[in-house]
Design a protein around this motif. Sequence first.
Motif, PDB file in Angstrom:
ATOM      1  N   LEU A  43      50.595  27.825  42.813  1.00  0.00           N
ATOM      2  CA  LEU A  43      49.860  28.907  43.467  1.00  0.00           C
ATOM      3  C   LEU A  43      50.487  30.258  43.147  1.00  0.00           C
ATOM      4  CD1 LEU A  43      49.017  27.381  46.963  1.00  0.00           C
ATOM      5  CD2 LEU A  43      47.382  28.120  45.225  1.00  0.00           C
ATOM      6  N   TYR A  44      51.808  30.328  43.195  1.00  0.00           N
ATOM      7  CA  TYR A  44      52.473  31.599  42.910  1.00  0.00           C
ATOM      8  C   TYR A  44      52.232  32.052  41.467  1.00  0.00           C
ATOM      9  CZ  TYR A  44      54.799  31.823  47.423  1.00  0.00           C
ATOM     10  OH  TYR A  44      55.055  31.926  48.771  1.00  0.00           O
ATOM     11  N   LYS A  45      52.171  31.119  40.549  1.00  0.00           N
ATOM     12  CA  LYS A  45      51.877  31.486  39.160  1.00  0.00           C
ATOM     13  C   LYS A  45      50.473  32.076  39.055  1.00  0.00           C
ATOM     14  CE  LYS A  45      55.046  28.201  36.979  1.00  0.00           C
ATOM     15  NZ  LYS A  45      55.167  26.948  36.178  1.00  0.00           N
ATOM     16  N   LYS A  46      49.534  31.501  39.806  1.00  0.00           N
ATOM     17  CA  LYS A  46      48.169  32.035  39.813  1.00  0.00           C
ATOM     18  C   LYS A  46      48.153  33.421  40.458  1.00  0.00           C
ATOM     19  CE  LYS A  46      44.877  30.907  42.813  1.00  0.00           C
ATOM     20  NZ  LYS A  46      43.862  30.134  43.572  1.00  0.00           N
ATOM     21  N   TYR A  47      48.899  33.582  41.543  1.00  0.00           N
ATOM     22  CA  TYR A  47      48.936  34.878  42.236  1.00  0.00           C
ATOM     23  C   TYR A  47      49.510  35.974  41.340  1.00  0.00           C
ATOM     24  CZ  TYR A  47      48.093  32.180  46.540  1.00  0.00           C
ATOM     25  OH  TYR A  47      47.558  31.370  47.499  1.00  0.00           O
TER      26      TYR A  47
ATOM     27  N   ASP B 101      65.354  29.032  34.814  1.00  0.00           N
ATOM     28  CA  ASP B 101      64.942  29.390  36.180  1.00  0.00           C
ATOM     29  C   ASP B 101      65.843  30.463  36.790  1.00  0.00           C
ATOM     30  OD1 ASP B 101      62.798  27.148  37.065  1.00  0.00           O
ATOM     31  OD2 ASP B 101      64.299  26.276  35.758  1.00  0.00           O
ATOM     32  N   TYR B 102      67.151  30.230  36.770  1.00  0.00           N
ATOM     33  CA  TYR B 102      68.055  31.183  37.414  1.00  0.00           C
ATOM     34  C   TYR B 102      67.971  32.562  36.756  1.00  0.00           C
ATOM     35  CZ  TYR B 102      70.455  27.813  40.486  1.00  0.00           C
ATOM     36  OH  TYR B 102      70.769  26.914  41.476  1.00  0.00           O
ATOM     37  N   LYS B 103      67.822  32.593  35.456  1.00  0.00           N
ATOM     38  CA  LYS B 103      67.735  33.885  34.770  1.00  0.00           C
ATOM     39  C   LYS B 103      66.430  34.596  35.091  1.00  0.00           C
ATOM     40  CE  LYS B 103      70.963  33.194  30.964  1.00  0.00           C
ATOM     41  NZ  LYS B 103      71.167  33.167  29.495  1.00  0.00           N
ATOM     42  N   ASN B 104      65.333  33.853  35.178  1.00  0.00           N
ATOM     43  CA  ASN B 104      64.054  34.466  35.542  1.00  0.00           C
ATOM     44  C   ASN B 104      64.065  34.975  36.976  1.00  0.00           C
ATOM     45  OD1 ASN B 104      61.815  34.479  33.485  1.00  0.00           O
ATOM     46  ND2 ASN B 104      62.580  32.378  33.205  1.00  0.00           N
ATOM     47  N   ILE B 105      64.707  34.230  37.862  1.00  0.00           N
ATOM     48  CA  ILE B 105      64.829  34.683  39.250  1.00  0.00           C
ATOM     49  C   ILE B 105      65.618  35.985  39.303  1.00  0.00           C
ATOM     50  CG2 ILE B 105      65.836  34.170  41.506  1.00  0.00           C
ATOM     51  CD1 ILE B 105      65.266  31.167  40.856  1.00  0.00           C
ATOM     52  N   ALA B 106      66.739  36.039  38.586  1.00  0.00           N
ATOM     53  CA  ALA B 106      67.576  37.238  38.592  1.00  0.00           C
ATOM     54  C   ALA B 106      66.806  38.460  38.092  1.00  0.00           C
ATOM     55  CB  ALA B 106      68.822  37.014  37.740  1.00  0.00           C
ATOM     56  N   LYS B 107      66.073  38.277  37.010  1.00  0.00           N
ATOM     57  CA  LYS B 107      65.306  39.397  36.448  1.00  0.00           C
ATOM     58  C   LYS B 107      64.233  39.864  37.422  1.00  0.00           C
ATOM     59  CE  LYS B 107      62.397  40.630  32.476  1.00  0.00           C
ATOM     60  NZ  LYS B 107      61.782  40.127  31.220  1.00  0.00           N
ATOM     61  N   SER B 108      63.477  38.935  37.990  1.00  0.00           N
ATOM     62  CA  SER B 108      62.400  39.291  38.906  1.00  0.00           C
ATOM     63  C   SER B 108      62.937  39.868  40.212  1.00  0.00           C
ATOM     64  CB  SER B 108      61.516  38.078  39.202  1.00  0.00           C
ATOM     65  OG  SER B 108      60.845  37.656  38.039  1.00  0.00           O
ATOM     66  N   LEU B 109      64.080  39.378  40.662  1.00  0.00           N
ATOM     67  CA  LEU B 109      64.681  39.880  41.895  1.00  0.00           C
ATOM     68  C   LEU B 109      65.116  41.336  41.730  1.00  0.00           C
ATOM     69  CD1 LEU B 109      65.338  38.988  44.762  1.00  0.00           C
ATOM     70  CD2 LEU B 109      67.526  38.091  43.930  1.00  0.00           C
TER      71      LEU B 109
ATOM     72  N   TYR C  48      53.749  41.618  43.537  1.00  0.00           N
ATOM     73  CA  TYR C  48      53.684  40.979  42.217  1.00  0.00           C
ATOM     74  C   TYR C  48      55.030  40.354  41.872  1.00  0.00           C
ATOM     75  CZ  TYR C  48      53.677  40.869  37.062  1.00  0.00           C
ATOM     76  OH  TYR C  48      53.807  40.509  35.742  1.00  0.00           O
ATOM     77  N   TYR C  49      56.096  41.129  42.044  1.00  0.00           N
ATOM     78  CA  TYR C  49      57.420  40.609  41.692  1.00  0.00           C
ATOM     79  C   TYR C  49      57.913  39.582  42.705  1.00  0.00           C
ATOM     80  CZ  TYR C  49      57.909  43.785  37.780  1.00  0.00           C
ATOM     81  OH  TYR C  49      57.734  44.425  36.576  1.00  0.00           O
ATOM     82  N   LEU C  50      57.501  39.700  43.963  1.00  0.00           N
ATOM     83  CA  LEU C  50      57.850  38.677  44.948  1.00  0.00           C
ATOM     84  C   LEU C  50      57.242  37.342  44.544  1.00  0.00           C
ATOM     85  CD1 LEU C  50      59.032  37.793  47.666  1.00  0.00           C
ATOM     86  CD2 LEU C  50      56.946  38.640  48.773  1.00  0.00           C
ATOM     87  N   CYS C  51      55.994  37.359  44.124  1.00  0.00           N
ATOM     88  CA  CYS C  51      55.352  36.117  43.679  1.00  0.00           C
ATOM     89  C   CYS C  51      56.013  35.579  42.406  1.00  0.00           C
ATOM     90  CB  CYS C  51      53.860  36.333  43.464  1.00  0.00           C
ATOM     91  SG  CYS C  51      52.928  36.521  45.007  1.00  0.00           S
TER      92      CYS C  51
ATOM     93  N   PHE D 102      42.201  44.203  47.847  1.00  0.00           N
ATOM     94  CA  PHE D 102      43.277  44.642  48.739  1.00  0.00           C
ATOM     95  C   PHE D 102      43.811  43.468  49.554  1.00  0.00           C
ATOM     96  CE2 PHE D 102      45.662  47.588  51.283  1.00  0.00           C
ATOM     97  CZ  PHE D 102      45.644  48.800  50.594  1.00  0.00           C
ATOM     98  N   MET D 103      42.938  42.539  49.869  1.00  0.00           N
ATOM     99  CA  MET D 103      43.353  41.365  50.639  1.00  0.00           C
ATOM    100  C   MET D 103      44.319  40.474  49.857  1.00  0.00           C
ATOM    101  SD  MET D 103      42.114  41.332  53.748  1.00  0.00           S
ATOM    102  CE  MET D 103      41.986  39.637  54.296  1.00  0.00           C
ATOM    103  N   LYS D 104      44.433  40.697  48.562  1.00  0.00           N
ATOM    104  CA  LYS D 104      45.384  39.930  47.761  1.00  0.00           C
ATOM    105  C   LYS D 104      46.825  40.267  48.101  1.00  0.00           C
ATOM    106  CE  LYS D 104      42.061  39.333  44.001  1.00  0.00           C
ATOM    107  NZ  LYS D 104      41.645  39.712  42.636  1.00  0.00           N
ATOM    108  N   LEU D 105      47.043  41.350  48.855  1.00  0.00           N
ATOM    109  CA  LEU D 105      48.385  41.627  49.360  1.00  0.00           C
ATOM    110  C   LEU D 105      48.878  40.491  50.255  1.00  0.00           C
ATOM    111  CD1 LEU D 105      48.176  45.420  50.312  1.00  0.00           C
ATOM    112  CD2 LEU D 105      49.544  44.435  48.464  1.00  0.00           C
ATOM    113  N   ASP D 106      47.959  39.713  50.816  1.00  0.00           N
ATOM    114  CA  ASP D 106      48.310  38.572  51.678  1.00  0.00           C
ATOM    115  C   ASP D 106      48.809  37.365  50.890  1.00  0.00           C
ATOM    116  OD1 ASP D 106      47.169  40.183  53.660  1.00  0.00           O
ATOM    117  OD2 ASP D 106      45.976  38.574  54.532  1.00  0.00           O
ATOM    118  N   TYR D 107      48.580  37.368  49.600  1.00  0.00           N
ATOM    119  CA  TYR D 107      48.776  36.171  48.769  1.00  0.00           C
ATOM    120  C   TYR D 107      50.072  35.404  49.048  1.00  0.00           C
ATOM    121  CZ  TYR D 107      45.078  36.285  45.142  1.00  0.00           C
ATOM    122  OH  TYR D 107      43.910  36.198  44.450  1.00  0.00           O
ATOM    123  N   ALA D 108      51.204  36.117  49.063  1.00  0.00           N
ATOM    124  CA  ALA D 108      52.508  35.442  49.017  1.00  0.00           C
ATOM    125  C   ALA D 108      52.739  34.499  50.191  1.00  0.00           C
ATOM    126  CB  ALA D 108      53.637  36.472  48.939  1.00  0.00           C
TER     127      ALA D 108
END
Length: 619
Positions: A457-461, A517-525, A482-485, A413-419
């Motif tokens: 770090l974000y890739k690991k998260y 990068d821009y396309k991956n950001i758009a999809k994840s956003l 998950y999607y924020l990371c 549950f503490m992994k919610l802090d990750y970002a």
Amino acid sequence: MKIDISATEERFRNGIRETAEELGLEIGEGIKLIAVKNDRFYVKCEEDRAEIGYSRDVEFFKGLFSVSKGLNYAPVKRCVKELGVMLDCSRNAVMRPQVVKKLIRKLAYMGYTYLELYTEDTYEVDGEPYFGYMRGRYTKAELKELDTYACGFGVELVPCIQTLAHLDALLLWKDYMQIFDTDDILMVGEPRTYELIDHIFKTVSETFTSRNVNIGMDEAHLVGLGKYLDKHGYRNRFDILKEHLEKVCEIAKKYGMKPAMWSDMFFRLAFQGAYYPKAGEEVMPAEVVACIPKGMKLIYWDYYHDDENDYDRLMKLHNQTGAETIYAGGAWSWTGITPRNAVSVRRMDVAVNACVKNHIDNVLITVWGNDGGECSCFSMLPTFCSVAEKVYANRKSMADVFYALTGTKFSDFMKLDYANEVADNMSGIENPSKYMLYNDFFYGLLDSTICGREVGLYKKYVRNLKPLTQSGEYAYLFRPQYYLCKILAFKFDIATRTKTVYDNKDKEAAKRILTYDYKNIAKSLKNFKHEFEAQWLHDNKPFGWEVLQGRIDTMLGRLQYCSDKLLKWVQGGIDSIEELEEDKLDYRCYESEVKKHLYLLGFEKAFTASKLSLFVHRT
């Protein structure tokens, strides 16, 4: 588990029936449930009977939860008498009544004695039709239902209101503009001000069983320095505050309410604007003490210290006032969608130690929602559980209690802090996940805070969070994280990389950034928006979501604009991109003074240096 409740008192039975399914209990012939009124809390489970010792009704339900999970407690007295949570329902997020009921049950299982609903204008007030209009305000019927529900679990539902500052939401309506001194502070001395406050007290006295009320009165730094100054000339602000407080107390007494207020205004006026006076200032001025109304409780709020000595010193100053002191610590929920449980647990731990040392018997955990109410209250369950088990002297078994409470390991549950766990100096940069989410693709105002290791770090998260998004009661909290990371694994340094390829005139590299990068950001956003909306609507009324929806849609629109413009440059349609011609400066300017305040950055300050002003003309 089958339980026999024939030996329990009638007042507990509705609560038992309400929680039976959630706790996996079947009422009938089975383990005999015995409740014993005692000055100590304990749970003793045997083969054919379970005995709960309780001093307060809420402890019976903590015991019932423990019995259902096979948890025993040795006899213990709480190290403080009162333990509460304050839920911010005023920063867009007004929690749905059925979800407040769920929170009440969870708090009862942990042994909390009260819940405050912080409502600036988000509750119905008789005679004030625009008070909380279109803000998702609680109706009187909803509050009465919640009050009855909380009483059934031995949890006191306490109104937490404002009677001086933090009422700027009312400025949208012409009817209230006349009674404001400055942007969010009411005009002291105006008859209409006290008519409004009278209506407020009449409402809360009718909707809450509790006679306790938190009247606010905090952070009114500019009281008497706006329209009041124009009308009355300069007056000592302490005299203005005292005059107003006396009138508010008269109204509270009229309705049989017992007020408590945040203590900062007394301290700021006593110590030249400082709420936390420096070491060496160990005496509370007698003239300040004389101004505190008899019977007024003072709430000492402090979310920022790590050293127990700091809390100890400030609690001693509060004790000098002679007023009953409540300590309010913080569940760090106000820096964005991502919680900071690790900080909250650490600071609450030393603060509770200081409370015990200074005989402060009332501890309140505040759950603020600054800048939009983005973080779910349930994201702070690790903080709530950790503090409760400390109060009940059960820290060694806290992980077992937490798993029984949530179905999720405490460590998971503490992994919610990750970002937010990416900066080199986490005591200085509080919410990189929020300000870099909104950091512009071209301007990159916050790029000077990049350390260089964040993307990895974000890739690991992302990998670590994915299993927690699949199932479970709280998977809906993990999916937006998950999607924020995922977004930040591409976006954290995107403005820097875009600026670099532009400065180097490297159009092939710019093309790769665009297509990958821009396309991956758009999809994840887009996925983030979908999951964040689901989280919001699960917990809260829909009012206020439009603000957060607008922020994310602005980022999507900005992404499209920057992509199109960068593509035109790559293809030779334009010779330059004006935004990328600007040299980058360090946002922090003077790092030692400003860096520690980066967590205050909301959407606008992270997004653009331009200013958005709203002017409402009234004739």
